[in-house]
Design an enzyme around this catalytic site. Structure first.
Site: not given
Length: 517
Positions: A197, A320
């Site tokens: 991320e 995810e």
């Protein structure tokens, strides 16, 4: 042909929470003569982050615990995960990965430094679970290892040395250190990610800046050719395709896959996501509606990949995903503990069907997370363990691992809707599994009405279907330690009548059926 032609259907007039009725029976046609891409088993991958009790207590209790364990890993949880045929585990994060320094997690456990988990609850991180322990777990599960490297607070040298420590042989000082720590042979690292991320907790970067760092770091990640892990770039989230575009254009030479993250929030608001249990039907609908956005996100990113990578070298890794609700009252907000209900199983199955439709590019996904965190397979409380509806969804879909996808066409589909909007009432996917059988998965998104589905398997006589169905009376049906089997799959079978095979799909249900002659 994709099972989801559209995820949102505009409805002219609809009473709140009402379902429109199809004019004719829903038809699901499977074409066995036109096999598609193989559904990579890693689409059913898992994720274990140093977060809450996801690892400590949930998986790891230490070798001196009274809870039965093998080298510190609790036997009940490992046994349940083995029964899922878990193909791949991602570790150590997540946001945690970009503050994790691997040398803190090797050597004698009583000498490892204690740090603070600043991302998740501000609790002490003992580093009792490190590289060796993780690979021990992966080996016990028979799963491949997906290791996430520290780009955020690490250095190219630190990352390169970790890869060398895990993969090198011979006289390398790091290989000898690994041997002294109990593992003379190299570890098998299937995948290695550079950061996590990067657009958020991994550094708040722009895609161009991250891509430069990615190319910088990967220059120094070296291993024997036969042990070199596949490298994963940290990609985007939601509607943003810029990360996929820049990375596939400027870093594709050394990239096996680009990651993507998307969580389903009933409300769409991070401050007030919605309850895990006791929710109204409006939030059942909004959860289904929002999770089906995955189809559009994948389609848009795949279009970018097809433009920049026409040879289809790069995979699209949804590493995810899952539901995210308000945490259970009375628990540490940083531990992300939530109950897991029938709604979560339906969400999981809807996403599986989407992933199957894009099997050519979607070659890995990792639900968040394996134990005690977010949409978990398993929940523990000290020495007790229970299996969640999501666990059972994964169990039912095992035949789809490494199966060959088959085109599915839906006709006369129902629509389930609310507030003038709707979603497809029935979701379906199909594949020919390694055992040679054709399997069909059906999901009914309507929480109140069963639907009759006519199943036509072109190229094969479909006299009988046998499998399992997962459903319950309540939308928020879930297992508890007082009633650990409140919801679980039940056997299901149906036979053709008059040359027609009709399956009644119960309300709010997941079904996986094997087609027999």
């Amino acid at each position: 042909m994709q099972a989801f032609k559209s995820t949102l259907v505009a409805l002219g007039v609809m009473a709140a929470f009402a379902s429109s009725q199809a004019l004719a029976q829903v038809s699901v046609r499977v074409d066995t003569a036109k096999p598609g891409a193989v559904i990579n088993k890693n689409v059913y991958g898992q994720f274990a982050e140093h977060l809450g009790t996801g690892i400590y207590e949930g998986l790891w209790v230490g070798p001196d615990s009274r809870i039965p364990n093998t080298r510190g890993w609790r036997n009940d949880v490992v046994g349940a995960l083995k029964a899922l045929h878990v193909p791949l585990v991602r570790w150590p994060g997540g946001c945690f990965a970009d503050e994790y320094h691997w040398k803190d997690g090797i050597g004698p456990r009583n000498k490892r430094p204690v740090s603070v988990n600043t991302n998740w609850g501000g609790v002490p991180e003992t580093n009792a679970v490190g590289t060796h322990e993780f690979f021990d777990l992966a080996e016990m599960l028979g799963a491949d290892a997906y290791v996430n490297g520290n780009l955020g607070t690490g250095t190219p040298q630190e990352m390169a040395e970790w890869v060398e420590y895990m993969t090198s042989t011979g006289q390398s000082t790091l290989a000898q250190l690994r041997a002294r720590n109990g593992h003379p042979q190299p570890f098998k690292v299937a995948y290695f990610a550079i950061g996590n991320e990067a657009w958020g907790c991994g550094g708040n970067m722009k895609p161009e800046y991250y891509t430069s760092l990615y190319n910088h770091y990967t220059t120094f990640l070296k291993a024997p050719k036969e042990r070199m892990p596949k490298l994963i770039a940290s990609g985007g989230t939601g509607d943003d395709t810029a990360w996929t575009d820049v990375l596939s254009r400027d870093a594709g030479r050394v990239t096996d896959g680009i990651s993507f993250h998307y969580y389903t929030l009933p409300t769409g608001e991070w401050d007030k996501k919605g309850a895990a249990v006791g929710f109204p039907e409006s939030e059942w609908f909004s959860t289904v509606q929002r999770t089906l956005r995955m189809e559009d996100f994948i389609r848009k990113n795949v279009a970018v990949l097809d433009k920049n990578d026409p040879k289809k070298k790069i995979g699209f890794y949804v590493d995810e995903w899952g539901t995210w609700y308000d945490v259970e009252q009375g628990t540490n907000p940083g531990f992300l503990f939530q109950r897991n209900t029938l709604r979560d199983a339906v969400v999981a199955a809807l996403n599986f069907n989407i992933f199957h439709a894009h099997a050519e590019r979607v070659r890995m996904t990792n639900i968040a997370q394996m134990v005690n965190v977010l949409q978990a397979m398993i929940i523990t409380d000290k020495n007790r363990m229970l299996l969640t509806p999501t666990y059972y969804a994964y169990q039912m879909y095992i035949p789809f691992q490494d199966a060959t996808s088959l085109p599915v066409t839906l006709a006369n589909n129902t629509t389930y809707g609310a507030n003038g909007q709707g979603v497809p009432g029935i979701s379906a996917s199909a594949a020919r599994a390694k055992d040679g059988k054709v399997y069909v998965a059906l999901v009914n998104t309507n929480p109140r009405e069963a639907t009759d589905v006519t199943l036509d398997v072109a190229g094969q006589a479909a006299g009988t279907v046998r499998g399992q169905v997962l459903t319950a009376d309540a939308m928020d049906a879930h297992n508890t330690f007082q009633n650990p089997q409140a919801i679980k799959p039940a056997p299901f079978s149906a036979s053709a009548s008059g040359g027609k095979l009709t399956v009644k799909v119960p309300a709010k249900a997941v079904m996986v059926l094997a087609v027999e002659g």
